[in-house]
Write an enzyme that holds these catalytic residues in place. Sequence first.
Site, PDB file in Angstrom:
ATOM      1  N   LYS A  53       0.845  -1.207   0.000  1.00 17.46           N
ATOM      2  CA  LYS A  53       0.000   0.000   0.000  1.00 17.46           C
ATOM      3  C   LYS A  53       0.877   1.252   0.000  1.00 17.46           C
ATOM      4  O   LYS A  53       0.637   2.190  -0.765  1.00 17.46           O
ATOM      5  CB  LYS A  53      -0.936  -0.009   1.219  1.00 17.46           C
ATOM      6  CG  LYS A  53      -2.043  -1.057   1.110  1.00 17.46           C
ATOM      7  CD  LYS A  53      -2.820  -1.243   2.411  1.00 17.46           C
ATOM      8  CE  LYS A  53      -3.798  -2.407   2.276  1.00 17.46           C
ATOM      9  NZ  LYS A  53      -4.549  -2.716   3.498  1.00 17.46           N
ATOM     10  N   GLN A  97      -4.347  -1.343   9.739  1.00 18.88           N
ATOM     11  CA  GLN A  97      -4.363  -2.679   9.133  1.00 18.88           C
ATOM     12  C   GLN A  97      -4.975  -3.692  10.108  1.00 18.88           C
ATOM     13  O   GLN A  97      -4.620  -3.740  11.285  1.00 18.88           O
ATOM     14  CB  GLN A  97      -2.917  -3.079   8.762  1.00 18.88           C
ATOM     15  CG  GLN A  97      -2.798  -4.377   8.009  1.00 18.88           C
ATOM     16  CD  GLN A  97      -3.384  -4.341   6.595  1.00 18.88           C
ATOM     17  OE1 GLN A  97      -3.567  -3.276   6.002  1.00 18.88           O
ATOM     18  NE2 GLN A  97      -3.698  -5.504   6.060  1.00 18.88           N
ATOM     19  N   ASP A 120     -10.860   3.087   4.318  1.00 21.12           N
ATOM     20  CA  ASP A 120     -11.264   1.680   4.229  1.00 21.12           C
ATOM     21  C   ASP A 120     -12.784   1.566   4.055  1.00 21.12           C
ATOM     22  O   ASP A 120     -13.283   0.524   3.634  1.00 21.12           O
ATOM     23  CB  ASP A 120     -10.880   0.926   5.514  1.00 21.12           C
ATOM     24  CG  ASP A 120      -9.579   0.160   5.377  1.00 21.12           C
ATOM     25  OD1 ASP A 120      -9.284  -0.319   4.271  1.00 21.12           O
ATOM     26  OD2 ASP A 120      -8.871   0.033   6.392  1.00 21.12           O
TER      27      ASP A 120
HETATM   28  N1  GUN Z   1      -6.598  -6.504   6.297  1.00 30.07           N
HETATM   29  C1  GUN Z   1      -6.839  -7.214   5.154  1.00 30.07           C
HETATM   30  N2  GUN Z   1      -7.426  -6.422   4.236  1.00 30.07           N
HETATM   31  C2  GUN Z   1      -7.554  -5.196   4.789  1.00 30.07           C
HETATM   32  C3  GUN Z   1      -8.077  -3.955   4.314  1.00 30.07           C
HETATM   33  O1  GUN Z   1      -8.570  -3.819   3.194  1.00 30.07           O
HETATM   34  N3  GUN Z   1      -8.009  -2.915   5.198  1.00 30.07           N
HETATM   35  C4  GUN Z   1      -7.489  -3.044   6.443  1.00 30.07           C
HETATM   36  N4  GUN Z   1      -7.485  -1.967   7.234  1.00 30.07           N
HETATM   37  N5  GUN Z   1      -7.009  -4.180   6.918  1.00 30.07           N
HETATM   38  C5  GUN Z   1      -7.039  -5.256   6.090  1.00 30.07           C
END
Ligand code: GUN
Length: 281
Positions: A53, A97, A120
Amino acid sequence: MTAQLIDGVALSQQIRAQVAVRAAALAARGRQPGLAVILVGDDPASAVYVRNKVKACHEHGLRSVMEAYPATLTEAELLARVAALNADPSIHGILVQMPLPRHIDPQKVIAAIATAKDVDGFSVHSAGALMSGLPGLRPATPWGCMKMIESTGVPLKGRHAVVIGRSNTVGKPMALLLLQANATVTVCHSGTPDLGLHTRQADVVVAAVGRRNTLTADMVKPGAIVIDVGMNRNEAGKLCGDVDFAGVREVAGWITPVPGGVGPMTITMLLVNTLDAAEAA
Ligand code: GUN
């Protein structure tokens, strides 16, 4: 009939090119879009996702601040960091995350993120906006799936879409996005007795359960659009989705591969959300 591939890498490149142009325009006006990514603990998979990311941000002109904390971080300390980032005008998106260590309540943390920075789209407010048909930040994975469906040129109005899976992060928002696009939507899940009965009627199937070979060729209507959100490993350790790709591609009209399908689109839509948040700030 062999299905056409919906190439998530190529579509991502197109959308990311537009992201870079918009990011540069904002930066020229003194507002470089900024994403804060918080990682707590040492889950190796999470570390890879977070790195990807941050890398994608840097490659497209977004600023990204990565904060990594040990698993011993307290809930209060994490909430304090979120509050500080909420108040930081150079940060337009905040992503914590998941999963978090067990002593931290994820719902509390998600609720602490300012709605305008909830890139998100996981908060109750963002979910409520989606459900109510109001503007807001949409969860990246299902929104990326919508972009992939749109890329086929097949209009969703009047089509039957079946979503397999009912998670808050993919299945439920996916169903709402499809509904908003005027599809007739069925949501199937682990308690659905005869999955094939539903999927055989579907013009669009989105599989998001996390179990390989959930959707096989005999369960697919000829010509259907098949979107595979799954991310699993087979016995040989090879990455595979929820769909039996080799079988289903002989029946479907369009299909997404794993890898190279939904995965890259998820990060792309996170970039788009961060940019939308920065433009709205
Ligand atoms: N863990 C796995 N996928 C995601 C996501 O799209 N966002 C977040 N914050 N954590 C994750």
